[in-house]
Design a protein around this motif. Structure first.
Motif, mmCIF file in Angstrom:
data_model
loop_
_atom_site.group_PDB
_atom_site.id
_atom_site.type_symbol
_atom_site.label_atom_id
_atom_site.label_comp_id
_atom_site.label_asym_id
_atom_site.label_seq_id
_atom_site.Cartn_x
_atom_site.Cartn_y
_atom_site.Cartn_z
ATOM 1 N N PHE A 133 0.849 -1.190 0.000
ATOM 2 C CA PHE A 133 0.000 0.000 0.000
ATOM 3 C C PHE A 133 0.884 1.239 0.000
ATOM 4 O O PHE A 133 2.084 1.156 0.256
ATOM 5 C CB PHE A 133 -0.926 -0.005 1.221
ATOM 6 C CG PHE A 133 -1.742 -1.254 1.357
ATOM 7 C CD1 PHE A 133 -2.788 -1.527 0.482
ATOM 8 C CD2 PHE A 133 -1.478 -2.174 2.364
ATOM 9 C CE1 PHE A 133 -3.540 -2.684 0.604
ATOM 10 C CE2 PHE A 133 -2.228 -3.333 2.494
ATOM 11 C CZ PHE A 133 -3.258 -3.593 1.613
ATOM 12 N N LEU A 147 -3.263 -5.348 -3.498
ATOM 13 C CA LEU A 147 -3.580 -6.736 -3.180
ATOM 14 C C LEU A 147 -3.408 -7.646 -4.388
ATOM 15 O O LEU A 147 -3.068 -8.820 -4.232
ATOM 16 C CB LEU A 147 -5.001 -6.837 -2.636
ATOM 17 C CG LEU A 147 -5.244 -6.126 -1.301
ATOM 18 C CD1 LEU A 147 -6.726 -6.177 -0.924
ATOM 19 C CD2 LEU A 147 -4.398 -6.741 -0.188
ATOM 20 N N ASN A 171 -6.254 -3.398 7.071
ATOM 21 C CA ASN A 171 -6.082 -4.176 5.847
ATOM 22 C C ASN A 171 -5.230 -5.434 6.051
ATOM 23 O O ASN A 171 -4.926 -6.131 5.085
ATOM 24 C CB ASN A 171 -5.490 -3.310 4.724
ATOM 25 C CG ASN A 171 -4.190 -2.630 5.121
ATOM 26 O OD1 ASN A 171 -3.415 -3.176 5.905
ATOM 27 N ND2 ASN A 171 -3.938 -1.433 4.598
ATOM 28 N N ALA A 174 -6.994 -8.503 4.890
ATOM 29 C CA ALA A 174 -7.100 -8.522 3.435
ATOM 30 C C ALA A 174 -5.819 -9.063 2.821
ATOM 31 O O ALA A 174 -5.854 -9.761 1.804
ATOM 32 C CB ALA A 174 -7.408 -7.125 2.913
ATOM 33 N N CYS A 175 -4.693 -8.746 3.438
ATOM 34 C CA CYS A 175 -3.417 -9.320 2.992
ATOM 35 C C CYS A 175 -3.418 -10.832 3.176
ATOM 36 O O CYS A 175 -2.956 -11.583 2.302
ATOM 37 C CB CYS A 175 -2.255 -8.692 3.758
ATOM 38 S SG CYS A 175 -1.989 -6.938 3.433
ATOM 39 N N GLY A 213 -11.064 -6.145 3.675
ATOM 40 C CA GLY A 213 -10.532 -4.841 4.070
ATOM 41 C C GLY A 213 -10.086 -3.988 2.893
ATOM 42 O O GLY A 213 -9.791 -4.475 1.808
ATOM 43 N N ALA A 214 -10.006 -2.693 3.125
ATOM 44 C CA ALA A 214 -9.724 -1.742 2.059
ATOM 45 C C ALA A 214 -8.288 -1.835 1.574
ATOM 46 O O ALA A 214 -7.405 -2.307 2.274
ATOM 47 C CB ALA A 214 -10.003 -0.326 2.554
ATOM 48 N N GLU A 215 -8.065 -1.341 0.356
ATOM 49 C CA GLU A 215 -6.715 -1.276 -0.195
ATOM 50 C C GLU A 215 -5.848 -0.291 0.567
ATOM 51 O O GLU A 215 -4.646 -0.480 0.688
ATOM 52 C CB GLU A 215 -6.768 -0.848 -1.664
ATOM 53 C CG GLU A 215 -7.283 -1.921 -2.606
ATOM 54 C CD GLU A 215 -6.177 -2.756 -3.190
ATOM 55 O OE1 GLU A 215 -5.031 -2.338 -3.132
ATOM 56 O OE2 GLU A 215 -6.477 -3.827 -3.708
ATOM 57 N N ASN A 216 -6.417 0.771 1.076
ATOM 58 C CA ASN A 216 -5.625 1.809 1.739
ATOM 59 C C ASN A 216 -5.748 1.681 3.245
ATOM 60 O O ASN A 216 -6.835 1.507 3.776
ATOM 61 C CB ASN A 216 -6.095 3.198 1.314
ATOM 62 C CG ASN A 216 -5.783 3.451 -0.147
ATOM 63 O OD1 ASN A 216 -4.673 3.156 -0.590
ATOM 64 N ND2 ASN A 216 -6.736 3.970 -0.895
ATOM 65 N N PRO A 217 -4.629 1.783 3.982
ATOM 66 C CA PRO A 217 -4.654 1.626 5.416
ATOM 67 C C PRO A 217 -5.167 2.889 6.094
ATOM 68 O O PRO A 217 -5.161 3.972 5.518
ATOM 69 C CB PRO A 217 -3.184 1.398 5.773
ATOM 70 C CG PRO A 217 -2.463 2.180 4.730
ATOM 71 C CD PRO A 217 -3.287 2.056 3.477
#
Length: 224
Positions: A133, A147, A171, A174-175, A213-217
């Motif tokens: 990210f 991702l 995130n 999500a990882c 979870g979102a791409e951006n932390p």
């Protein structure tokens, strides 16, 4: 060879007013069980002294210590492995393997999925892939891989991939859903007001968080 933990705490003594040993102690108190001594700008004597101090803390907590860049130092103090920088060639991985104890881990930094084939063939045990990210600490490594880049790397070559760069509690899972074997975190721990609480948050997010979870932390809190 299994990894010591899903969370790899990456040191940065410049990111925190408190002493690095105190920060690492707090991370261990929060449940962290794998520390990567980065801080490459220390002179050799000071770095060895710090490495020995962190190793003692890690041993007391049942945790593992990886030394950045310096396989000879890792071997000399009996650390649990070495993490080699991006661009490391196979001969350097082989040289590290020769001097480290048989059970030692060798990690390598990578900045794109295309690098993994050579690293895996050379016998590394894992890679950190960055930046996943957007992150202020990795401005020189090109655009965030996202991702999709993490997923491509994790699916190739059977090499465990740790997501690094901009990974937050929002995130982390999500990882994991994208195939990461773990997460490597520097700023989110080194700059946290309470590193023990931050460690627990990362571990909880990895274990229980929403895998969509979102791409951006989320933004990091300011340093204390």
């Amino acid at each position: 060879m299994s990894l010591p933990a899903a969370l790899l705490a990456v040191t940065d003594r410049h990111g925190r007013a408190a002493g690095l040993a105190d920060t690492v102690r707090a991370i261990l108190d929060g449940g962290g069980r794998w520390i990567w001594l980065r801080d490459p700008d220390l002179d050799p004597a000071a770095r060895r002294g710090l490495a020995e101090s962190l190793l003692a803390l890690a041993r007391a907590a049942g945790a593992s210590l990886t030394i950045g860049r310096d396989a000879a130092l890792a071997a000399a103090i009996g650390a649990d492995g070495v993490h080699l920088p991006g661009g490391t060639r196979p001969r350097a991985i082989a040289a590290a393997r020769r001097i480290l104890a048989p059970a030692s881990l060798i990690g390598v930094s990578a900045h794109g999925p295309s690098e993994l084939a050579e690293i895996a063939a050379a016998g590394a045990d894992y890679v950190t892939l960055s930046p996943i990210f957007e992150t202020a600490s990795k401005p020189g490594y090109g655009p965030a891989l996202g991702l999709a880049g993490l997923r491509a790397a994790a699916a190739a070559h059977g090499l465990p991939v740790l997501a690094l760069g901009g990974v937050g509690a929002g995130n982390a899972s999500a990882c994991r859903a994208a195939g990461a074997a773990g997460i490597a975190v520097m700023g989110g721990l080194m700059r946290a007001r309470d590193p023990a609480a931050a460690t627990r948050a990362f571990l909880g997010a990895w274990e229980r968080g929403d895998p969509t979870g979102a791409e951006n932390p989320p933004r990091l809190p300011p340093a204390a």
